[in-house]
Design an enzyme around this catalytic site. Structure first.
Site, PDB file in Angstrom:
ATOM      1  N   CYS A 108       4.554  -1.123  -7.490  1.00 17.08           N
ATOM      2  CA  CYS A 108       3.972  -0.233  -7.336  1.00 17.08           C
ATOM      3  C   CYS A 108       4.136   1.148  -7.591  1.00 17.08           C
ATOM      4  CB  CYS A 108       2.137  -0.774  -6.827  1.00 17.08           C
ATOM      5  SG  CYS A 108       2.830  -0.275  -5.073  1.00 17.08           S
TER       6      CYS A 108
ATOM      7  N   CYS B 247       6.914   2.241   0.201  1.00 17.46           N
ATOM      8  CA  CYS B 247       5.185   2.200  -0.970  1.00 17.46           C
ATOM      9  C   CYS B 247       4.924   3.707  -1.313  1.00 17.46           C
ATOM     10  CB  CYS B 247       4.417   1.092  -0.111  1.00 17.46           C
ATOM     11  SG  CYS B 247       2.991   0.953  -1.733  1.00 17.46           S
TER      12      CYS B 247
ATOM     13  N   CYS C 295      -1.388  -7.418 -12.656  1.00 20.48           N
ATOM     14  CA  CYS C 295      -1.327  -6.699 -11.373  1.00 20.48           C
ATOM     15  C   CYS C 295      -2.488  -5.822 -10.946  1.00 20.48           C
ATOM     16  CB  CYS C 295       0.094  -6.738 -11.048  1.00 20.48           C
ATOM     17  SG  CYS C 295      -0.091  -6.084  -9.788  1.00 20.48           S
TER      18      CYS C 295
ATOM     19  N   GLU D 150      -2.682   2.330 -12.520  1.00 21.43           N
ATOM     20  CA  GLU D 150      -1.767   1.711 -12.948  1.00 21.43           C
ATOM     21  C   GLU D 150      -2.028  -0.392 -12.990  1.00 21.43           C
ATOM     22  OE1 GLU D 150       1.984   3.820 -11.473  1.00 21.43           O
ATOM     23  OE2 GLU D 150       1.999   2.260 -10.753  1.00 21.43           O
TER      24      GLU D 150
ATOM     25  N   CYS E  76       1.992   2.804   3.781  1.00 26.25           N
ATOM     26  CA  CYS E  76       3.148   2.077   4.078  1.00 26.25           C
ATOM     27  C   CYS E  76       3.977   3.009   3.780  1.00 26.25           C
ATOM     28  CB  CYS E  76       3.342   0.853   3.134  1.00 26.25           C
ATOM     29  SG  CYS E  76       2.705  -0.970   3.244  1.00 26.25           S
TER      30      CYS E  76
ATOM     31  N   CYS F   1      -3.466   4.607  -1.922  1.00 24.48           N
ATOM     32  CA  CYS F   1      -3.658   3.968  -1.091  1.00 24.48           C
ATOM     33  C   CYS F   1      -3.540   4.836   0.586  1.00 24.48           C
ATOM     34  CB  CYS F   1      -2.495   3.184  -0.925  1.00 24.48           C
ATOM     35  SG  CYS F   1      -2.826   2.095  -0.037  1.00 24.48           S
TER      36      CYS F   1
HETATM   37  N1  SAH Z   1      -2.444  -2.998  -0.219  1.00 26.71           N
HETATM   38  C1  SAH Z   1      -2.235  -4.728  -0.500  1.00 26.71           C
HETATM   39  C2  SAH Z   1      -1.733  -4.366  -2.377  1.00 26.71           C
HETATM   40  C3  SAH Z   1      -1.046  -3.794  -2.551  1.00 26.71           C
HETATM   41  S1  SAH Z   1       0.942  -3.420  -2.847  1.00 26.71           S
HETATM   42  C4  SAH Z   1      -1.302  -5.192   0.206  1.00 26.71           C
HETATM   43  O1  SAH Z   1      -0.079  -4.118   1.076  1.00 26.71           O
HETATM   44  O2  SAH Z   1      -0.669  -6.000  -0.184  1.00 26.71           O
HETATM   45  C5  SAH Z   1       1.190  -5.451  -3.296  1.00 26.71           C
HETATM   46  C6  SAH Z   1       3.072  -5.595  -2.643  1.00 26.71           C
HETATM   47  O3  SAH Z   1       3.570  -4.704  -2.907  1.00 26.71           O
HETATM   48  C7  SAH Z   1       3.000  -5.896  -1.552  1.00 26.71           C
HETATM   49  O4  SAH Z   1       3.716  -6.028  -0.320  1.00 26.71           O
HETATM   50  C8  SAH Z   1       3.398  -4.444  -0.848  1.00 26.71           C
HETATM   51  O5  SAH Z   1       4.478  -4.635  -0.022  1.00 26.71           O
HETATM   52  C9  SAH Z   1       4.635  -4.340  -2.289  1.00 26.71           C
HETATM   53  N2  SAH Z   1       5.342  -2.949  -2.658  1.00 26.71           N
HETATM   54  C10 SAH Z   1       5.174  -1.911  -2.046  1.00 26.71           C
HETATM   55  N3  SAH Z   1       6.447  -1.509  -3.212  1.00 26.71           N
HETATM   56  C11 SAH Z   1       7.463  -2.156  -3.772  1.00 26.71           C
HETATM   57  C12 SAH Z   1       8.341  -1.958  -3.908  1.00 26.71           C
HETATM   58  N4  SAH Z   1       8.887  -0.693  -3.980  1.00 26.71           N
HETATM   59  N5  SAH Z   1       9.482  -3.252  -4.223  1.00 26.71           N
HETATM   60  C13 SAH Z   1       8.975  -4.383  -3.798  1.00 26.71           C
HETATM   61  N6  SAH Z   1       7.819  -4.856  -3.485  1.00 26.71           N
HETATM   62  C14 SAH Z   1       6.728  -3.571  -2.688  1.00 26.71           C
END
Ligand code: SAH
Length: 352
Positions: free
Chosen positions: A333, A122, A108, A91, A119, A115
């Site tokens: 994301c 996520c 972005c 994406e 997390c 990944c």
């Molecule tokens: N792996 C990297 C980059 C990808 S995620 C990282 O963890 O920073 C980019 C950002 O989007 C991260 O801060 C992640 O925690 C956040 N993110 C992921 N899912 C989300 C959601 N549903 N709502 C808001 N932020 C989210």
């Protein structure tokens, strides 16, 4: 198999043209056509003799990710589902910002398919890790984004950029080259879940890009759960890496903090975060959680968000609240990809 030229550096293109029996400066011409003029075919490279163009078309190719699906939010956020040569999908989101004098766009972009960090809140983590992206697939996203006039690039799409370190750094090199794409270093952000080893490597690169760290909690017992990478690099280790990074670069680091209702927005959480920031040059970016369908986490009420922000501000922490963008098209994301995997088709979705 044709050789992919997108993703090659100036030297690699010069070597490639030389290996074809041509002069090295032909490589520089091809480099300019790809990255500065952004043509899609060799036929358009009009300052190359026809013979070279024809030979290139036989042995080389220029492949950009293919746009499978495109959704445009009411606020102008554009979310793209992209397909790669091996049919895997990633994406990219193009986000507009109003600035004095007009609109700026940020791309972005993704660095991996899926990944490995997983997390809890996520979507890409939940769908598993498939593979690293190649340089041409990462820079290809930026080249697509340039069609919409992007001036900024953030590595905040799918994947953990510092776990695909070499490809990400090579891409940054292409993005910032004045002879090529020419995006300002300060307009590039690398976001990491806290890959401390990669942060130390990045510190030594002598770059001016922005580093963002997805902190989400400054309490080890909670961060261990939300961001499992914390078990490998606990907060004290991460903080040391950030110290090292700032010692080398003198750059302000962004700490991203997704606000999850009843999870990380209490007084204790704020105090731990305040302690974590002491002595570091940081900006805390609070991100209201973008709710994922079927997910158990919720975005807090406005009062909770404002209170959390106030606690930090009162303690003298530099803090900003990210405005929500593209919530109506699930721009957080991994959401579009997850939807597609589930077979759901949305109204407002344009098929290509
Ligand atoms: N792996 C990297 C980059 C990808 S995620 C990282 O963890 O920073 C980019 C950002 O989007 C991260 O801060 C992640 O925690 C956040 N993110 C992921 N899912 C989300 C959601 N549903 N709502 C808001 N932020 C989210």
């Amino acid at each position: 198999m044709k050789t992919e030229l997108i993703g090659m550096s100036l030297t690699e293109l010069e070597d490639f043209l030389e290996a074809m029996g041509e002069k090295r400066f032909r490589g520089r011409q091809v480099y300019r056509w790809i990255y500065r003029n952004r043509v899609r075919s060799f036929a358009e490279m009009t300052d190359l003799p026809r013979g070279i163009r024809e030979e290139l078309a036989k042995i080389a190719c220029l492949t950009l990710p293919c746009i499978l699906q495109e959704r445009i939010s009411e606020d102008g956020t554009r979310k793209l589902l992209l397909q790669l040569k091996d049919r895997k999908t990633i994406e990219m989101v193009i986000i507009p910002h109003q600035v004095t004098g007009g609109t700026r766009y940020t791309a972005c972009i993704s660095s991996q398919v899926g990944c490995p960090v997983r997390c809890l809140f996520c979507a890409p983590g939940a769908s598993g890790f498939e593979r690293n992206l190649e340089v041409y697939e990462i820079v290809g996203q930026a080249l697509l984004g340039l069609q919409w006039g992007i001036s900024n690039v953030v590595f905040m799409g799918m994947g953990e950029p510092l776990l695909n370190y070499q490809a990400v750094l090579q891409t940054v090199g292409l993005l910032i080259d004045h002879q090529g794409i020419n995006i300002g270093q300060r307009h590039i952000t690398i976001s990491t879940a806290g890959e401390a080893r990669g942060i130390r490597w990045l510190a030594r690169e002598g770059l001016q890009v922005t580093l963002a760290v997805s902190l989400h909690s400054a309490r080890d017992e909670l961060r261990d759960v939300l961001v499992p990478l914390n078990r490998k690099y606990p907060l004290a280790v991460l903080r040391e890496a950030l110290n090292f990074y700032q010692g080398k670069t003198r750059r302000r680091v962004t700490l991203e903090y997704v606000l999850l209702d009843k999870v990380n927005t209490g007084w204790e959480d704020a105090q731990a975060l305040i302690r974590f920031t002491r002595g570091l040059l940081v900006n805390v970016n609070l991100i209201p959680y973008n709710e994922v369908e079927c997910g158990e986490y919720r975005c807090p009420q406005r009062e909770v968000i404002d209170r959390f922000k106030m606690w930090l501000t009162r303690a003298g922490v530099n803090v900003t609240l990210r405005e929500e963008k593209g919530a109506d098209i699930e721009a957080a994301c991994g959401q579009l990809k997850t939807k597609k995997v589930n077979g759901g088709q949305q109204e407002n979705t344009r098929q290509r």
